[in-house]
Each structure stands twice: as C-alpha cells, then as structure tokens.
Design a protein around this motif. Structure first.
Motif, PDB file in Angstrom:
ATOM      1  N   ILE A  19       0.873  -1.175   0.000  1.00  0.00           N
ATOM      2  CA  ILE A  19       0.000   0.000   0.000  1.00  0.00           C
ATOM      3  C   ILE A  19       0.908   1.223   0.000  1.00  0.00           C
ATOM      4  O   ILE A  19       1.808   1.344   0.837  1.00  0.00           O
ATOM      5  N   LEU A  20       0.656   2.155  -0.938  1.00  0.00           N
ATOM      6  CA  LEU A  20       1.560   3.278  -1.143  1.00  0.00           C
ATOM      7  C   LEU A  20       0.822   4.609  -0.990  1.00  0.00           C
ATOM      8  O   LEU A  20       0.003   4.968  -1.844  1.00  0.00           O
ATOM      9  N   ASN A  21       1.081   5.322   0.108  1.00  0.00           N
ATOM     10  CA  ASN A  21       0.615   6.698   0.284  1.00  0.00           C
ATOM     11  C   ASN A  21      -0.861   6.892  -0.069  1.00  0.00           C
ATOM     12  O   ASN A  21      -1.218   7.720  -0.911  1.00  0.00           O
ATOM     13  N   VAL A  22      -1.714   6.152   0.583  1.00  0.00           N
ATOM     14  CA  VAL A  22      -3.154   6.246   0.328  1.00  0.00           C
ATOM     15  C   VAL A  22      -3.749   7.387   1.138  1.00  0.00           C
ATOM     16  O   VAL A  22      -3.624   7.436   2.363  1.00  0.00           O
ATOM     17  N   ASP A  23      -4.383   8.329   0.438  1.00  0.00           N
ATOM     18  CA  ASP A  23      -5.140   9.417   1.059  1.00  0.00           C
ATOM     19  C   ASP A  23      -6.607   9.228   0.700  1.00  0.00           C
ATOM     20  O   ASP A  23      -6.956   9.181  -0.487  1.00  0.00           O
ATOM     21  N   LEU A  24      -7.457   9.125   1.721  1.00  0.00           N
ATOM     22  CA  LEU A  24      -8.866   8.844   1.454  1.00  0.00           C
ATOM     23  C   LEU A  24      -9.721   9.352   2.603  1.00  0.00           C
ATOM     24  O   LEU A  24      -9.404   9.132   3.768  1.00  0.00           O
ATOM     25  N   SER A  25     -10.809  10.041   2.272  1.00  0.00           N
ATOM     26  CA  SER A  25     -11.792  10.465   3.269  1.00  0.00           C
ATOM     27  C   SER A  25     -13.137   9.852   2.922  1.00  0.00           C
ATOM     28  O   SER A  25     -13.577   9.909   1.762  1.00  0.00           O
ATOM     29  N   ILE A  26     -13.781   9.266   3.919  1.00  0.00           N
ATOM     30  CA  ILE A  26     -15.090   8.636   3.746  1.00  0.00           C
ATOM     31  C   ILE A  26     -16.090   9.360   4.633  1.00  0.00           C
ATOM     32  O   ILE A  26     -15.890   9.496   5.845  1.00  0.00           O
TER      33      ILE A  26
END
Length: 327
Positions: A19-26
């Motif tokens: 997993i590489l630098n995951v940016d996520l808003s839910i």
C-alpha cells in the motif's frame, strides 16, 4: 454515523510495499467500495482499517479520533468476512447474539436486539434454525446481522458475496443496498466484481498495485476515466483502446487519424497536442456497418439474450462491441 480518513497510509511486508501513500476520506453514512484486480491491495487496506494489519506509516482517523494505534476492540468496527464463520451448533439467534453475550448484556436485551435485527434482515421466521438448515444467502445475512448486533460505527465487508451463485449474489446485492439505506450506516465493501461496485457504491475507490488509480461515483468513473487502466477496468466488456495519431495541421481544429491494416481514416476531435495517443471506444458505443468504419476479423460471437457480444481482431488487438437485442 461516523466518517473515516486515511492520511499517507503505507503498508510494507519486509522490503515489499503493498500500500503506497493512500489518502482517502469517507463521509458519515457513505457506502464506499474498494475494487481492483487480484493483488492490488484492497483487502489489505480493509484489514488495516479493521486493525487486523498494522499500518507501517501514515495516520488513520475515525471521526475526530486517531485510531491507528487503537486495539481492534476499541475501534468499534464490525467486519463481515468472505467466509460466513457461523457457529454450526448454535441457532441463528444465538449466532447473531453471540457478541452481545460476550459483552455481558442482559439476556432480555439480547433477545430484543436479536429479534430487531432478524426482522430487518427478514430472518425472523427462521431464527430458531441452525446454519446447516438454511441457504447460503441466508447464512450471509446472519453473518451481517452478527456484525450489526453491537451497533458499530463502521461496517466492513470483505467480498461477502463471492461464495454465492449468480442468483444469490443478485439477491444479496439488493438486500445490502436496502440495508444500507435503512440503517444509513458507514460501509466499506471490498470486491473484485465491478458489477457489485457499480450497483452498490456511493463512491468507488479503484486500486492498482497498492495505489489509488481513481476515486469517484460509478457514473464518473464510467464516463470520465482518469487513465487507460480505469477505462478498461470499468465496463463489461471492457473498453477498446486503439493507437492513433493527432494531426494539428488544420487551423481551426485537430484530427484523429487511425491507420492500421486496411484502416485509414480521420475525424475531427478537440485535441490540441502532438504525437501518438490512445483512443478509447466502449463496446456499447459501436455498431456494425457495411460502409466505412474500422475493419477487422470476427473470431467469436456470444449471444446473451438481451445483448450480443462480438469479438474481433484489429491488427494484433482483440477488440469487442456489443449489440443490444432490445427493440
């Protein structure tokens, strides 16, 4: 309802990054689907949210509370696995109420909660049966009910329908959509099936080699793919990709030129660039013709009732188009 956010999240197994630098808003109450090919990291990312895998670097937040250092029991997250993992010696009611009994909830409250969940999941008429006496779809509903029992902030589902046959998958997709609408719960769903992703998700997260390829609504990903990977992944049959050249010799507009093995034609396109490019055409936007068009050799026809898929070779490329048989 509670939202989630991942900030520069990475996961390594030894020297291997998955997993590489995951940016996520839910958002609170959102139904988000992680989708991608096998090995892309979608299940690993889900397990990191659940706390079953440690985050190598980055931050994970549940609402306004940082959660990547919290133990699993303190995250208030429920997870439904691909395997039902029901206790065969217990009734459905006992399976659903098991986490409540572990939490030392009074017996009367457990019974009331179980019956409420059973009614929501349409299990109230078979609640006294054991898992061996019900169908696969009903077992999956029991597994979901067990996850709902403790009123979790977030519900995670890891390919919960992959063990079901086609008819049951369709039935359970409808059930999950109804359940999400009724509960307004925050849900994250992992699948490799784009049909499940397109029909269930408020937003889809497409992963490829441990990175987010694109995030968007189902229709945004279909109509405005960010790259060829997304363009070919979303849609069935997948999009045709043709190599083309751009001719900017016209003063007012550019032309796309397709030249390959008996095909040589141009058409206007609002493209202002030079050099070789790729042109994508979805199968449902193509139709057979006797005059002009792209020529190739048909090598397979699939009749599916409402639609017919035709596969044909354009040079070394296997292309495809779809004919609707509906009037």
């Amino acid at each position: 309802m509670t939202g989630l956010s991942l900030k520069k999240v990475c996961k390594k197994f030894g020297d291997h990054s998955v997993i590489l630098n995951v940016d996520l808003s839910i958002k609170p109450g959102e139904f988000v689907v992680f989708v991608g090919p096998s090995g892309c990291g979608k299940s690993t990312l889900l397990r990191m949210i659940a706390g079953l895998e440690e985050i190598s670097s980055g931050e994970f937040w549940i609402g306004n509370k940082r959660a990547d250092q919290l133990p699993v029991s303190d995250r208030d997250i429920a997870m439904v696995f691909q395997s039902y993992a029901l206790y065969p010696h217990m009734t459905l009611a006992e399976n659903i109420g098991f986490p409540l009994r572990l939490a030392k909830m009074p017996k009367e409250e457990v019974q009331q909660k179980v019956m409420t969940i059973a009614e929501v999941l349409h299990l109230n008429n078979i609640i006294d049966r054991k898992p061996c006496q019900i169908s696969g779809g009903q077992r999956q509903r029991v597994a979901i009910g067990r996850a709902l029992a403790r009123d979790p902030k977030v519900i995670l589902l890891d390919e919960p329908l992959s063990n079901l046959d086609a008819a049951l998958r369709l039935e359970m997709r409808v059930e999950l959509a109804r359940l999400h609408k009724q509960l307004a719960a925050t849900m994250i769903y992992v699948t490799h099936d784009q049909v499940e992703a397109m029909t269930l998700a408020d937003r889809i997260v497409i992963l490829n080699n441990g990175e987010i390829a694109q995030i968007g609504t189902p229709l945004d990903l279909y109509s405005k793919p960010a790259n060829t990977f997304v363009a070919e992944f979303i849609g069935s049959p997948k999009m045709n990709i043709f190599p083309v050249e751009i001719d900017n010799s016209k003063a007012d507009n550019a032309s796309v030129r397709l030249t390959n093995e008996g095909n040589d034609f141009t058409f206007d396109a609002p493209v202002q660039t030079n050099g070789p490019l790729q042109m994508g055409i979805r199968p449902e936007h193509m139709s057979p013709t006797d005059n002009g068009g792209i020529r190739g050799l048909v090598n397979r026809v699939e009749h599916l009732g409402s639609d017919t898929y035709i596969y044909w070779h354009f040079s070394a490329l296997l292309s495809r188009f779809r004919i609707s048989n509906r009037a």
